[in-house]
Design a protein around this motif. Structure first.
Motif, PDB file in Angstrom:
ATOM      1  N   LYS A  82       0.770  -1.208   0.005  1.00 24.89           N
ATOM      2  CA  LYS A  82      -0.211  -0.502   0.150  1.00 24.89           C
ATOM      3  C   LYS A  82       0.489   1.218  -0.550  1.00 24.89           C
ATOM      4  CE  LYS A  82      -3.363   2.110   2.591  1.00 24.89           C
ATOM      5  NZ  LYS A  82      -3.532   2.430   3.694  1.00 24.89           N
ATOM      6  N   THR A  85       0.169   7.956   0.920  1.00 22.79           N
ATOM      7  CA  THR A  85      -0.071   9.126   0.169  1.00 22.79           C
ATOM      8  C   THR A  85       0.594  10.157   0.169  1.00 22.79           C
ATOM      9  OG1 THR A  85      -0.904   9.783   2.505  1.00 22.79           O
ATOM     10  CG2 THR A  85      -2.565   8.467   1.675  1.00 22.79           C
ATOM     11  N   GLU A  88       1.904  11.942   3.870  1.00 26.12           N
ATOM     12  CA  GLU A  88       1.986  10.998   4.522  1.00 26.12           C
ATOM     13  C   GLU A  88       3.792  10.906   4.576  1.00 26.12           C
ATOM     14  OE1 GLU A  88      -0.446   7.168   6.091  1.00 26.12           O
ATOM     15  OE2 GLU A  88       0.631   7.306   3.785  1.00 26.12           O
TER      16      GLU A  88
END
Lengths: 338, 338
Positions: A82, A85, A88
Motif C-alpha cells: 500500500k 499518501t 504522509e
DNA sequence: GCCTGGCACTCAGCGTGTGCGAGTGCCAGA
DNA sequence: TCTGGCACTCGCACACGCTGAGTGCCAGGC
C-alpha cells in the motif's frame, strides 16, 4: 490449486482478523465482504483452506485465524504494497530532513518507522563494505602514540589510538598521512588492503614498524566497522498486543536486546525489494510469533544497510510494507545529499 | 516517633514483600522473623504503621504492603547498602576490562548492570562539561566545505561538515588548525569560547567570515555534546513483574524511550552517593510505580555522568544499591585508565 | 456439480453461588 | 503493655448452568 473464490475468502479472513484481532467466522465474513455466496459455502471453502493448512481454529466452535502459511500466501499473492499518501510522504521527508548528523538520521528514522507502523522499528547503521574512505587523519598524541581517525563518505567517523613500537616524528607522520590519503581517499573499503600493502617500503627502516602498526590498525577498523551497529525503538508498541500474547512479549524483548540476533534477522533478507519473514520463518525462537518486514536502503542505488519493523504476525502487511519501503527511500535520499 | 520494634516490623514487611511479592500478614511475619512477640502485637504495630502511612492494605482482609513512604523510611533508616562479594567484584572488573572503546564501555556497563540487578539499566555517556579537548582537526572536503572533527579526552569523536561563506585555501586551513589547537588543546570545554573569541582577527579579511563560521560550529558542537546521549538495556526484565502490574509496563516502556525523561531522571539525583527515587517521587507519571537507583560516576574523583537502574518499587534496595555503586566505581576506573 | 438452508452439536466465556481461609479489629485478662 | 480468643470481612477458587457463535453434515434446489 485453490479456486479464485477461496483465495478471496482467505484474503477476507486475513483482513478481518488483522482488523478485529478475533477469530473470524463464516457468517461475519459474508456480512462484511460481499462474496456473493452464503455462509454455508464459505464454510466449505474454509474447511478446504484448513485442510491445506492456510487457516486454523484456536479451538473447536471458534472462528478461523490465518496460519503462518496463510499469511505467506496473502503477502505473496493476495496483497500488494500500500503506497503512502502524498501528505504522509511529505511528513516523512520533512521529519528526516531536520537531521544534523548520521546518528541523528538513524535516530529519527527509528522514531519515524515506529510511529508510522506502530510497531518496533530496527535500523541498521549504514554499512561500510560499500562505503569509501573520505579521509584518514593521523594525530600525534605522544612521541610513540598516534591517533588514527577514519572518515567515511557516509559521515561515520571512527578513531583508534595506536601505540607505536618506536617514536615517530612529525615529518614522518605528515608523510604517512599524505601518502595514505593519496592512495585510499575515495576508494572502497574492500580495496584498501591491496592499496597500502607496499606502503611501509617507502619509509626508512626505523619507521617501518610503526607504519605497519598504523596500517594494520586501519585495516582492523575497517573490518570492525563492518560489524554493524543498529538502533531500535518503539518497543512500547509491543504492549499493544500483550493482551493476546502476554507470554510471548518476554522472549521478543529478549531477542530485541540481542544485537546479533537482529543483525542476522535483517541480514537474512536478500531480496532487492521489501522482504517479509513470517512467524516460524524467523530462525530465532523468541520471534516465532512475530513477523519481520525489512528492506535495504542506501545512498546510491546500492543498499548499504537494512531497516525494518518487528510486529505480530497479525499485522497490516500492505501498510507496513508501504511504510518501510517509503522510509527506506527517503533515508537513502538524505544520505545521498549529505 | 516510631518505636524500635515497629521499625523492625516495617523492615520485616519490606523484606518479606520483596521476597514473596505477596501482601504479608501478621502471622507469617512472626513465623519468619523472630520478633519475640505474638501476631496480635504485630497487628497493633501494623495498625499504627498504617495510620502513619508507611504501609497499606490492597483490600480489607489482606496482608499489608509497604507504601512509597514505607520504602523511603526503609531505604533511609533501616537498610544499608549491601556490598558486592569479592567474586562479584572480580567479575565486574573482568567484564568491563574487555572494552575496546567508549561505546563498548557504555554498552558493557548497561549489560552488566541489567544482569546484576535483573532490572532495566540506564547509562549516560560521560559528559563533556568537565572534559577537555584533545585535538581539533580540519579537513578540506571542497573549496568552500570543511569537515570539523573534535576529539575529546574521554575518547569521543564528533564531526560536523561546515559550509563556508567563501572558498578557504589549504594554507589558511592549516593556519587555522594550528592556531586553534595551540589555544584549545588540553583545555576544558567551558573555557573554549573565551579562548577563541579573538581568533578571526588574526586572519585576512576575506577569510574572517569562514573562520567565524568554523568557530561557531565548533562551539555548537561543544554545547550539543553536552546534551547527553544514553544507553539503555534489560527491558526484558520488566516482564518479570508483569503479572503484578501488567498495565503499568506500557507507560514505563514509553518513558524509557524518551531520552529526555531519562536524562531528567538521572539528572535529578544530586547526592554524591547512591540516590534512590521511589514511586511517586519520580516526576514522570509513567514511572510512578517504579523506583530509580542512580549514582554519578567519573574518571577522576569528579562525577562526569550518571548511571542507574529502573525497577519496581518492590525491589531489593540494598542489593541494587550495592550493585549500582560497585559498577559505577569500576567504570570510573576503566575510564581513568584509558 | 456446486450452492444453499436447515439442523444438531460443540465449547469458550460469563455470571452466579458457595465454601474456604487468610487476615483483621477489638476486647478482656494477665 | 502484651497476649489469646473471637467474630467478622472479603478475595479467591471452584462448580454449575446458560448462552451464543460457530461448526460439520446433509438433503434439496438451481
Amino acid at each position: 490449486m485453490l479456486s479464485e473464490r477461496r483465495l478471496q475468502v482467505l484474503r477476507a479472513i486475513v483482513q478481518d482478523y488483522v482488523g478485529t484481532e478475533e477469530p473470524v467466522g463464516s457468517k461475519a465474513l459474508t456480512e462484511r465482504h460481499n462474496l456473493g455466496v452464503s455462509p454455508a459455502t464459505v464454510r466449505n471453502d474454509m474447511a478446504a483452506l484448513e485442510d491445506e493448512g492456510y487457516i486454523a481454529q484456536p479451538h473447536t466452535s471458534a472462528g478461523r485465524i490465518p496460519t503462518d502459511k496463510g499469511y505467506r500466501l496473502f503477502v505473496d499473492k493476495l496483497a500488494g504494497v500500500k503506497p503512502m499518501t502524498a501528505p504522509e510522504r511529505r511528513a516523512i521527508q520533512n521529519f528526516l530532513e531536520g537531521a544534523v548528523d548520521l546518528d541523528d538520521v538513524v535516530a529519527r528514522t527509528v522514531r519515524l518507522l515506529a510511529q508510522l507502523t506502530r510497531q518496533v522499528a530496527v535500523v541498521q547503521y549504514p554499512s561500510l563494505t560499500r562505503s569509501t574512505v573520505r579521509h584518514v587523519e593521523l594525530l600525534s598524541l605522544a612521541p610513540a602514540r598516534v591517533m588514527l581517525v577514519l572518515i567515511t563518505d557516509t559521515g561515520r567517523v571512527e578513531q583508534r589510538v595506536v601505540d607505536c613500537p618506536a617514536p615517530f616524528g612529525e615529518t614522518s607522520l605528515a608523510d604517512l598521512r599524505a601518502r595514505l590519503n593519496s592512495r585510499v581517499a575515495g576508494r572502497r573499503f574492500t580495496d584498501v588492503p591491496g592499496l597500502v600493502e607496499d606502503l611501509p617500503e617507502a619509509f626508512e627502516v626505523e619507521d617501518r614498524g610503526t607504519v605497519s602498526t598504523v596500517l594494520s590498525t586501519l585495516l582492523e577498523t575497517l573490518v570492525e566497522e563492518n560489524e554493524e551497529r543498529l538502533m531500535i525503538g518503539g518497543t512500547a508498541n509491543l504492549t499493544r498486543f500483550s493482551h493476546d500474547f502476554p507470554l510471548t512479549i518476554r522472549p521478543v524483548l529478549e531477542a530485541l536486546e540481542e544485537q546479533v540476533v537482529l543483525l542476522k534477522l535483517l541480514g537474512e533478507a536478500k531480496d532487492p525489494g521489501v522482504t517479509v519473514r513470517i512467524g516460524h520463518e524467523n530462525a530465532h525462537e523468541g520471534l516465532n510469533s512475530t513477523s519481520v518486514v525489512s528492506v535495504g536502503y542506501g545512498s546510491g542505488g546500492e543498499a548499504v544497510a537494512k531497516l525494518g519493523v518487528v510486529g505480530p504476525t497479525r499485522m497490516d502487511y500492505p501498510g507496513t510494507m508501504g511504510a518501510v519501503r517509503a522510509v527506506a527511500r527517503y533515508v537513502g535520499q538524505i544520505l545521498a545529499e549529505s
